[in-house]
Design a protein around this motif. Structure first.
Motif, PDB file in Angstrom:
ATOM      1  N   PRO A   1      17.251 -27.125   7.030  1.00  0.00           N
ATOM      2  CA  PRO A   1      16.914 -27.198   8.799  1.00  0.00           C
ATOM      3  C   PRO A   1      18.223 -27.428   9.535  1.00  0.00           C
ATOM      4  O   PRO A   1      18.442 -26.847  10.439  1.00  0.00           O
TER       5      PRO A   1
ATOM      6  N   SER B   1      20.349 -24.340   9.270  1.00  0.00           N
ATOM      7  CA  SER B   1      19.690 -23.177  10.315  1.00  0.00           C
ATOM      8  C   SER B   1      19.906 -23.695  11.708  1.00  0.00           C
ATOM      9  O   SER B   1      20.294 -22.720  12.606  1.00  0.00           O
ATOM     10  N   ARG B   2      20.059 -24.872  12.050  1.00  0.00           N
ATOM     11  CA  ARG B   2      20.389 -25.380  13.520  1.00  0.00           C
ATOM     12  C   ARG B   2      21.618 -25.086  13.811  1.00  0.00           C
ATOM     13  O   ARG B   2      22.022 -24.582  14.831  1.00  0.00           O
TER      14      ARG B   2
ATOM     15  N   LEU C   1      14.675 -32.797   8.044  1.00  0.00           N
ATOM     16  CA  LEU C   1      14.042 -32.452   9.197  1.00  0.00           C
ATOM     17  C   LEU C   1      14.611 -32.869  10.523  1.00  0.00           C
ATOM     18  O   LEU C   1      14.431 -32.189  11.485  1.00  0.00           O
TER      19      LEU C   1
ATOM     20  N   GLY D   1      17.623 -31.031  11.581  1.00  0.00           N
ATOM     21  CA  GLY D   1      17.370 -29.825  11.932  1.00  0.00           C
ATOM     22  C   GLY D   1      16.717 -29.705  13.356  1.00  0.00           C
ATOM     23  O   GLY D   1      16.829 -28.815  14.283  1.00  0.00           O
TER      24      GLY D   1
END
Length: 161
Positions: A48, A51-52, A123, A126
């Protein structure tokens, strides 16, 4: 017991679970599997945040994932073996009767058992990003990891009279 059941049981009583792991006998393959499972969970926990980062900086995600894979699956296990090696000497200097296998297993099991909190940390990294929430979750993960590691080492013979 399944690993997931042992992880949950570790949060209730880390020494009991670790004693059961030690009673299974010395098996370096099992210790390595525990370490690699922990490293794999940490790799997944990075997704996450990576990806961010890729989205916010307009980068490709795959090179970031490749670097994280290289770090967690190939380099981190070597570092963990080195940490276990150094900690064994430190514990012996402090008068502990801890074997090399028990020292490695204590570190590796603490790492894997604390990994669900690392998934939560990933999490938060992210979806929320840097800030107070990420720091709090990271501090909780560190505290739980250290609690498990010290408990495991005590069960393995550190501080035994």
């Amino acid at each position: 017991m399944p690993v997931t059941t042992d992880i949950v049981a570790t949060y209730r009583g880390p020494r009991t679970v670790f004693r059961r792991l030690l009673d299974m006998g010395e098996n370096e393959g099992r210790a390595l599997a525990i370490l690699m499972a922990g490293c794999a969970v940490f790799f997944v926990a990075q997704w996450p945040a990576l990806s961010r980062e890729a989205h916010l900086t307009d980068q490709e995600l795959n090179p970031l994932l490749g670097g994280s894979l290289m770090a967690w699956i190939f380099i981190a296990p070597l570092i963990f073996y080195a940490i276990a090696f150094v900690s064994q000497f430190v514990l012996r200097a402090m008068g502990g009767a801890v074997t090399g296998f028990a020292t490695r297993l204590a570190l590796f099991w603490a790492f894997l058992a604390a990994s669900p909190l690392k998934l939560l940390h990933g999490l938060v990294a992210g979806f929320i990003g840097p800030g107070q929430a990420l720091t709090i979750v990271g501090a909780i993960w560190l505290a739980v990891f250290l609690w498990f590691w010290v408990s495991n080492l005590r069960e393995a013979g550190w501080g035994a009279k």
